[in-house]
Design a protein around this motif. Structure first.
Motif, mmCIF file in Angstrom:
data_model
loop_
_atom_site.group_PDB
_atom_site.id
_atom_site.type_symbol
_atom_site.label_atom_id
_atom_site.label_comp_id
_atom_site.label_asym_id
_atom_site.label_seq_id
_atom_site.Cartn_x
_atom_site.Cartn_y
_atom_site.Cartn_z
ATOM 1 N N THR A 199 42.749 48.030 9.579
ATOM 2 C CA THR A 199 42.050 48.149 10.862
ATOM 3 C C THR A 199 41.109 49.342 10.900
ATOM 4 O O THR A 199 40.292 49.471 11.812
ATOM 5 N N ASP A 224 45.289 42.229 18.026
ATOM 6 C CA ASP A 224 44.506 42.214 16.801
ATOM 7 C C ASP A 224 44.474 43.605 16.185
ATOM 8 O O ASP A 224 44.994 43.842 15.101
ATOM 9 N N ASP A 225 43.878 44.550 16.886
ATOM 10 C CA ASP A 225 43.765 45.926 16.386
ATOM 11 C C ASP A 225 45.083 46.649 16.626
ATOM 12 O O ASP A 225 45.230 47.444 17.546
ATOM 13 N N ASN A 266 31.455 40.592 11.771
ATOM 14 C CA ASN A 266 32.849 40.836 12.126
ATOM 15 C C ASN A 266 33.720 40.294 11.002
ATOM 16 O O ASN A 266 33.218 39.945 9.955
ATOM 17 N N ASN A 310 34.755 41.373 3.991
ATOM 18 C CA ASN A 310 34.507 40.594 5.199
ATOM 19 C C ASN A 310 33.857 39.273 4.821
ATOM 20 O O ASN A 310 33.076 39.181 3.884
ATOM 21 N N ASN A 369 43.133 38.425 11.229
ATOM 22 C CA ASN A 369 42.694 39.821 11.259
ATOM 23 C C ASN A 369 41.254 39.955 11.750
ATOM 24 O O ASN A 369 40.358 39.268 11.278
ATOM 25 N N ASN A 370 41.058 40.882 12.683
ATOM 26 C CA ASN A 370 39.734 41.261 13.145
ATOM 27 C C ASN A 370 38.932 40.101 13.729
ATOM 28 O O ASN A 370 37.716 40.113 13.726
ATOM 29 N N SER A 371 39.639 39.099 14.218
ATOM 30 C CA SER A 371 38.954 37.989 14.884
ATOM 31 C C SER A 371 39.847 37.338 15.929
ATOM 32 O O SER A 371 39.852 36.136 16.114
ATOM 33 N N ASN A 417 36.955 50.653 18.131
ATOM 34 C CA ASN A 417 38.122 49.771 18.047
ATOM 35 C C ASN A 417 39.412 50.505 18.358
ATOM 36 O O ASN A 417 40.432 49.889 18.629
#
Length: 824
Positions: free
Chosen positions: A59, A348-349, A802, A790, A514-516, A188
């Motif tokens: 993260t 998520d984060d 993202n 990514n 992750n991250n979405s 974030n």
């Protein structure tokens, strides 16, 4: 997949010991995997030189591992950087509740000034935002103005002043009327912004005011802030080790350093071997050290590792406990939060703040272990301090000193272990599940650490053999650049999952998106990830489908299409994504079940869920050829009607159902659905034909898109679409490529690298395959986005839109899976 805007990468704060970049270091990855087990236990280096930055959780939060070596009393740092430490001056809400004044109507007058009268404004508690689960004060408008008053006793005594802030979106911050921070975009998590000496002069003894204007441009809303002072440390005299090389393999990342008169080989091993679920699920990684003199003389050597207790917290402000103890064979350090709110968060984060983190070393190494404050670690090693005086606090350091003694030209090797016991890993329809390795409830983490130590040599040999095999197979399948991408994807994809056993005794291999969005077991994340697991253990792909089948078959999801997800990680209690993707997810589930049948050589798994598969196949038959307005997996692009690629998925899904029916001996069913699929193909061609390509949507021939869903027609041997469709599309794609890849479609320049590699797989020759792969490889070694690989980025700039550290890069293995099936 969640629609979100690009997030700017936050700079890593400077360390007390200045770093110098490794000259001539060949870049191998955007970020380097070090410790990779699951979404909670996942540590990376975001720089090409291992000692250029603090190590991080995926993260972006610091999960510091600090490594140094003493050579005849001379100290060299080879791993990480000492992270900055701060003293709170004005607490943010992660440490202490506070009130603010706020208004959502633009105020008149000099609202930034210290003496402004805000008595008519509303009063609320921080943090402010639109997520009711987090925010204490709700904010749902476009703008908000916030003021906070606080007391400072002696501003002149402050060393370096930092603004501690977490905001979403655009912001202006004023300290007693002086603008001290402005940013377009958002953070974030908490970011520490250094304030200048002129900014610091704005502070007064007594009452002070911070005033903020915050604007929401898209997505969420959030604000939390405070002031901190950077603690001034007396740094030990430490030199930088010279990094000579780094190599990434499927299960290992290997560094070589020159540390004065000795050379150090440093190996991080996460033994993620999918043919052994016990080993795969064991939450233990190794850090191995091999030291030898480079001048043919003998030198006294000690190696030091400091691991931060922040690895076991959500926020560094959380209090932790730490203990030192021993087992029959191991010396152990242990840390975790004092609170231990097991499965108390889903986001998520997020970093785990329950369970315990461990550093273990064989007693035979005669290592010294002790606990200090994190900001005291370097000096403790330099001075030889080895007393565990701390048992609780914040941001502690678990320190281990391994004596190598007299080292000459003969290499000397030793290792230690890092482990994590989550206690409970997943909540599955309200039942808390232990991690796979402790399904019985009778195992202990000490047992896992001991087994890992006893099996060290054999595990390392297995990992080395597997790493060699993976690379060789990928090289044969697609060439060097393709092989490098596959190796880079291996640990990342696996570490985005957690392995547990359901109450029904089924395997659950549950991904975190992750991250979405942070969703758990998202079907359209499973779909692109699948090739990796189809190759190395199809049972794990079953584990990615079992929960979705259960959700429908239990009656908890009473719809004639498949669900999108099972919740927000780690709580798998039912879908939390805002709307269904009916054609997308139903097609995905059928196709992946058929892929399992191909990989295993039988359709026994499909038979278990035949009624559900039939319901989904009938839905695709009715709704799939010309889809109505809806989302697909590329939901960041928005809703779309008459989506030609989504239509391909439906057609292929129906044919997959027919293929499985034939395998099961259901000949009439197979014949019926095969005929349906075949009848749809000419209709698709007619609707999508745009001359030199096939359109994005059936109603606009001036558009185009990657038809990556076609890949299954080739890979599974369905033979639905004529070769002309493939040849036409590939020729068109090759004329549309940008620097870092083929755009997803004609709407924007963004792309998805997993889909590009699927598209490349249905090319008819090596040259076209490599032409599509090369820009993806180039992105991996040139992108400015220094994060775990990514998959969604601008194909011109290479900057991520993202999506980092996601499992979908398992899709890189599609060509290898295709080649594997050709041998069966």
């Amino acid at each position: 997949m969640k629609k979100v805007n690009a997030i700017k990468i936050l700079a890593v704060l400077a360390c007390t010991v200045p770093a110098s970049f490794v000259k001539g270091q060949e870049r191998k990855a955007p970020a380097y995997p070090l410790i990779t087990h699951n979404p909670n236990f996942s540590i990376w280096s975001s720089t090409d030189g291992l000692n250029e930055s603090a190590t991080q959780h995926w993260t972006g939060a610091d999960h510091s591992l600090l490594g140094m070596i003493s050579v005849d009393g001379n100290l060299y740092r080879f791993l990480g950087k000492e992270t900055a430490s701060y003293k709170t001056l004005v607490a943010a809400s992660d440490e202490k509740a506070y009130d603010v004044k706020y208004t959502e109507q633009e105020p008149s007058g000099d609202w930034q000034a210290a003496g402004y009268d805000a008595s008519s404004w509303n009063t609320g508690k921080a943090p402010i935002g639109d997520d009711a689960k987090v925010a204490k004060t709700s904010w749902k408008s476009h703008d908000i103005w916030v003021r906070r008053t606080f007391e400072v006793a002696n501003p002149a005594a402050i060393n370096e002043l930092f603004l501690k802030i977490n905001h979403d979106d655009n912001i202006d911050v004023y300290l007693n009327g002086k603008k001290v921070y402005s940013k377009e975009g958002w953070t974030n998590n908490f970011t520490y912004i250094p304030l200048s000496n002129n900014d610091k002069k704005s502070l007064k003894a007594g009452k002070n005011t911070i005033a903020i204007h915050l604007i929401n441009t898209a997505g969420g809303r959030f604000l939390d802030f405070g002031l901190v002072e950077k603690i001034k440390n007396k740094a030990a005299a430490v030199q930088l080790a010279k990094q000579k090389s780094v190599d990434i393999k499927a299960t290992q990342t290997i560094y070589n350093f020159s540390c004065g008169k000795v050379d150090l080989k440093l190996t991080f091993t996460s033994p993620l071997l999918m043919n052994d679920l016990g080993l795969l699920a064991r939450p233990v990684s190794y850090i191995s050290y091999q030291v030898q003199a480079n001048d043919n003389k003998v030198h006294q050597v000690k190696v030091y590792l400091s691991a931060s207790s922040d690895i076991a917290v959500y926020r560094p402000s959380q209090p932790v406990t730490a203990t030192k103890y021993s087992t029959a064979k191991l010396s152990v350090l242990k840390t975790g939060t004092a609170e231990q709110s097991i499965l108390g968060k889903a986001a998520d984060d997020m970093r785990i703040d329950w369970g315990y983190f461990y550093v273990a070393v064989p007693k035979s190494t005669k290592a010294l272990q002790f606990v200090t404050a994190q900001n005291e670690t370097m000096n403790a090693f330099a001075k030889g301090t080895a007393t565990s005086s701390l048992t609780k606090g914040k941001s502690l350091a678990l320190n281990t000193i391994i004596p190598f003694g007299a080292v000459g030209k003969t290499p000397v090797s030793k290792y230690l272990e890092l482990g994590y016991d989550e206690i409970f890993a997943i909540q599955y329809f309200k039942k808390n599940l232990k991690p796979w390795w402790n399904t019985s409830g009778k195992e202990t983490i000490e047992g896992q650490l001991t087994d890992a130590s006893n099996e060290y040599q054999s595990v390392m040999q297995k990992c080395a053999a597997f790493d060699e095999s993976v690379y060789a197979d990928a090289l044969k399948s697609g060439g060097k650049e393709y092989a490098d991408l596959c190796v880079l994807a291996y640990r990342q994809s696996i570490a985005a999952h957690t392995l547990v056993k359901s109450p029904e005794k089924e395997i659950l291999w549950l991904s975190k998106e992750n991250n979405s969005g942070g969703f758990i077991n998202t079907v359209d994340v499973t779909y692109p990830s699948a090739p990796l697991y189809l190759i190395y253990n199809p049972q794990l792909l079953q584990g990615m489908l079992n929960g979705i089948f259960y959700f429908s078959e239990s009656g908890k999801y009473p719809h004639p299409w498949a669900a999108h997800d099972l919740g927000t990680y780690p709580l798998a209690n039912g879908q939390t994504y805002g709307e269904p993707m009916p054609v997308e997810e139903s097609g995905n589930m059928i196709i992946l079940t058929a892929a399992i049948a191909k990989a295993q050589g039988n359709a026994n798994y499909a038979k278990l869920h035949w009624k559900t598969l039939t319901t989904w196949a009938d839905y695709l038959t009715k709704e799939g050829l010309d889809p109505k307005t809806q989302l697909c997996t590329d939901d960041f692009a928005g809703h779309l009607a008459r989506n030609a690629n989504l239509s391909v998925k439906a057609i292929v899904g129906i044919a997959c159902y027919a293929q499985m029916a034939e395998s099961l001996g259901y000949d009439d069913v197979a014949k019926k659905y095969r005929a349906i699929a075949e009848s749809m193909v000419p209709k698709w061609i007619e609707m999508a034909d745009a001359g030199d390509h096939y359109a994005l949507t059936f109603d606009d021939k001036n558009t185009w898109s990657q038809k990556y869903n076609l890949v299954w027609d080739k890979v599974l041997g369905l033979d639905l679409f004529p070769q002309k469709v493939y040849d036409t599309e590939v020729k068109y794609y090759l004329g549309k490529q940008n620097k870092f890849g083929l755009p997803l479609d004609s709407r924007k320049a963004y792309t998805k690298n997993d889909w590009i590699l699927w598209t490349a797989t249905f090319t008819s020759n090596e040259s076209d395959f490599k032409a599509l792969v090369h820009p993806v490889y180039r992105h991996s070694i040139e992108t400015e986005s220094r994060v775990p690989l990514n998959d969604f980025y601008d194909s011109n700039t290479g900057i991520r839109d993202n999506f980092k550290a996601r499992s979908v890069v398992g899709g890189f293995y599609m060509k290898m899976f295709s080649d594997l099936l050709k041998t069966k």
